[in-house]
Design an enzyme around this catalytic site. Structure first.
Site, PDB file in Angstrom:
ATOM      1  N   SER A  62       0.847  -1.198   0.000  1.00 37.65           N
ATOM      2  CA  SER A  62       0.000   0.000   0.000  1.00 37.65           C
ATOM      3  C   SER A  62       0.880   1.245   0.000  1.00 37.65           C
ATOM      4  CB  SER A  62      -0.904  -0.005   1.225  1.00 37.65           C
ATOM      5  OG  SER A  62      -0.123   0.192   2.387  1.00 37.65           O
ATOM      6  N   LYS A  63       0.230   2.376  -0.056  1.00 39.53           N
ATOM      7  CA  LYS A  63       0.970   3.645  -0.175  1.00 39.53           C
ATOM      8  C   LYS A  63       2.048   3.808   0.883  1.00 39.53           C
ATOM      9  CE  LYS A  63      -2.946   3.267  -1.309  1.00 39.53           C
ATOM     10  NZ  LYS A  63      -3.730   2.308  -0.579  1.00 39.53           N
ATOM     11  N   ARG A  64       1.754   3.308   2.085  1.00 40.43           N
ATOM     12  CA  ARG A  64       2.734   3.539   3.142  1.00 40.43           C
ATOM     13  C   ARG A  64       4.044   2.788   2.906  1.00 40.43           C
ATOM     14  NH1 ARG A  64       2.569  -0.734   6.784  1.00 40.43           N
ATOM     15  NH2 ARG A  64       0.909  -2.170   6.199  1.00 40.43           N
TER      16      ARG A  64
END
Length: 471
Positions: free
Chosen positions: A240-242
RNA sequence: GACCCCUUCGUCUAGAGGUUAGGACACCACUCUUUCAAGGUGGAGACACGGGUUCAAUUCCCGUAGGGGUCACCA
């Protein structure tokens, strides 16, 4: 049977690494079998779908070289067809109206969870007469799912996976506003589009049970499923983005070559013996669903970059040169004029060996574009000792007298000079490198001389010789 | 919590009922060398644990642990 696969992203964000791999596998499988890859944009969530995202997906696939066959299907435009199916289901008693409020549903789930039971809708409107409906309330339409027995999926990757039907609840087919849900739309569209093989992330595995039930209720045959493991970040959780750069576009922007990305993605969860460098032609020939692993793979940018430097070394200088302009534009960096490009072209053979991305090539080529006098790094400045000055002055004269300014003759001349003055090549090359590039690190010194050209080289040497003089 | 899936070097993976458990990235050393890379050579590094089955299990079975996924009027 002709194979028809599909890639069905929802346009709610950028195309990311995981989606790109799913697309790649579908494409490879279709091409391997001489079949068709169809593209379907799952945009039934009107609030979250955007045109920018659609474009980003199309661009990403195109960049990767995964061409789809037929015009992309916009799922939203097929709403009428979806509701038509629901009407038929309703008429056959295979679906029903449900008037539960969101509060009721939440309470139901909480109660089930507290009791250690699966959190599912309890079917309380399944057999109730719509006349009992609260006045003015708009119902959702739910699927009347089988309550006994079990549903089995013969998955090409996961094997036979079964679930008791009591685990599954009556999913919503049509929302209260009459719009179709994803579950309905995928089934109807996969059927209408003639999809024979659905290759997708295994986050859809549990959905597949419900979808299979719907297929059967409609009297259709479900596609062959292949649920491929998700790609995880370094910490083992779903990407995911993180996790930093997960958008395909981010890698294009830093100058990763599409073939490197393809090769990397291919080797995530799939392998062919000990082969690492696999051309697309070979991938098409070798790709099979049965060889896909069942364990999730972690995304490792280091390996991607390593593959990229391999493919950069193999790429022609022209292609790399062309690839650099868009990267520069995206970075909002400097504009290269004719002369810059000419220098860059001459230096490319040396530069491409020393970089992992196109962006890195540009960074390493910075010395080519610098205006005089150069900014010296501390290390470089320290190389320009009085002895070095003296040596450079003599070398300058030699170079100035040189007729043919090209790498090979420059090398001859400098090696001759090295013997003449009794200095090892390193003692000459390093100060010269400092004078020419302002740095202690660069491509081979003869290539640097060649790329910069006579006038610029002599001028830069003069600059270096003048440093420290009082005038 | 319920259901489902997974588990070989740090990472991606190969592998077979009996192998010195192989390769790649990363790492270390050496080498090559005009710097840095690249290249070459070598090194360190793994079968999660516990029970079975078997002459033999890392490989088959069952548990345990750990990880992951799904449980929406999102897709």
């Amino acid at each position: 049977m002709t194979v028809i696969t599909r890639f069905a992203p929802s346009p709610t964000g950028f195309l990311h690494i995981g989606g790109a791999r799913t697309a790649l596998f579908n494409w490879l499988y279709a091409r391997h079998h001489g079949g068709t890859l169809r593209l379907r944009i799952e945009d039934t969530d009107r609030a979250r779908s955007t045109e920018e995202a659609v474009q980003a997906i199309l661009d990403g696939l195109t960049w990767l070289g995964l061409e789809w066959d037929d015009a992309p299907v916009r799922q939203y435009t097929r709403a009428e067809r979806h509701t038509e199916i629901v009407r038929a289901l309703l008429a056959e008693g295979k679906a029903y109206q449900c008037y539960c409020t969101p509060e009721e549903l939440t309470a139901m789930r909480e109660a089930a969870r507290a009791a250690g039971k699966p959190t599912r809708y309890d079917g309380r409107w399944r057999d109730r007469d719509p006349s009992e409906a609260p006045p003015g309330a708009k119902p959702v339409i739910r699927f009347k799912a089988p309550q006994a027995g079990e549903t089995t999926i013969d998955d090409r990757v996961q094997g036979a996976v079964r679930t008791a039907n009591e685990q599954l609840d009556d999913m919503v087919l049509l929302r209260a506003d009459g719009s179709p849900t994803y579950m309905l739309a995928v089934v109807v569209d996969d059927h209408d589009m003639g999809i024979t093989h659905a290759i997708r992330g295994d986050d859809h595995l549990t959905n597949a049970f419900r979808q299979v039930q719907l297929f059967r209720a409609c009297g259709w045959t479900p596609p062959v499923y292949a649920h491929i493991p998700l790609i995880h970040g370094a910490d083992g959780a779903k990407l995911s983005k993180r996790h930093g750069a997960v958008a395909l576009g981010a890698y294009r922007a830093m100058g990763v070559l599409p073939e490197a990305m393809r090769n990397y993605l291919l080797r995530l969860g799939w392998s062919h013996g000990d082969d690492e460098i696999i051309s697309t032609a070979q991938a098409i020939e070798w790709f099979e669903l049965d060889t896909i692993g069942r364990a999730p793979a972690r995304f490792d940018p280091e390996k991607l970059l390593s593959l990229n430097s391999h493919y950069m070394r193999e790429a022609t200088d022209e292609r790399l040169l062309e690839g650099i302009a868009p990267v520069l534009a995206e970075q909002g960096g400097r504009h290269l004029d004719e002369a810059d490009l000419a220098r860059l072209g001459r230096a490319m053979p040396g530069l491409k060996l020393r970089a992992k991305t196109l962006l890195e090539i540009i960074e390493n080529a910075e010395f080519l574009f610098q205006t005089r006098p150069l900014v010296m790094s501390d290390k470089a400045a320290r190389l320009l000792t009085p002895e070095a000055h003296e040596m450079l002055a003599r070398l300058r004269a030699e170079l100035d007298a040189l007729e043919d300014w090209k790498a090979s003759s420059l090398e001859d001349a400098i090696r001759r000079f090295s013997e003449q003055v009794g200095l090892k090549l390193g003692k000459i090359a390093q100060p010269l490198r400092a004078a020419l590039t302002g740095s202690t690190v660069s491509p081979g010194i003869f290539d640097v001389l060649d790329a910069l050209g006579r006038t610029e080289c002599l001028a830069r040497i003069d600059d270096a010789l003048n440093v420290g003089t009082t005038e």
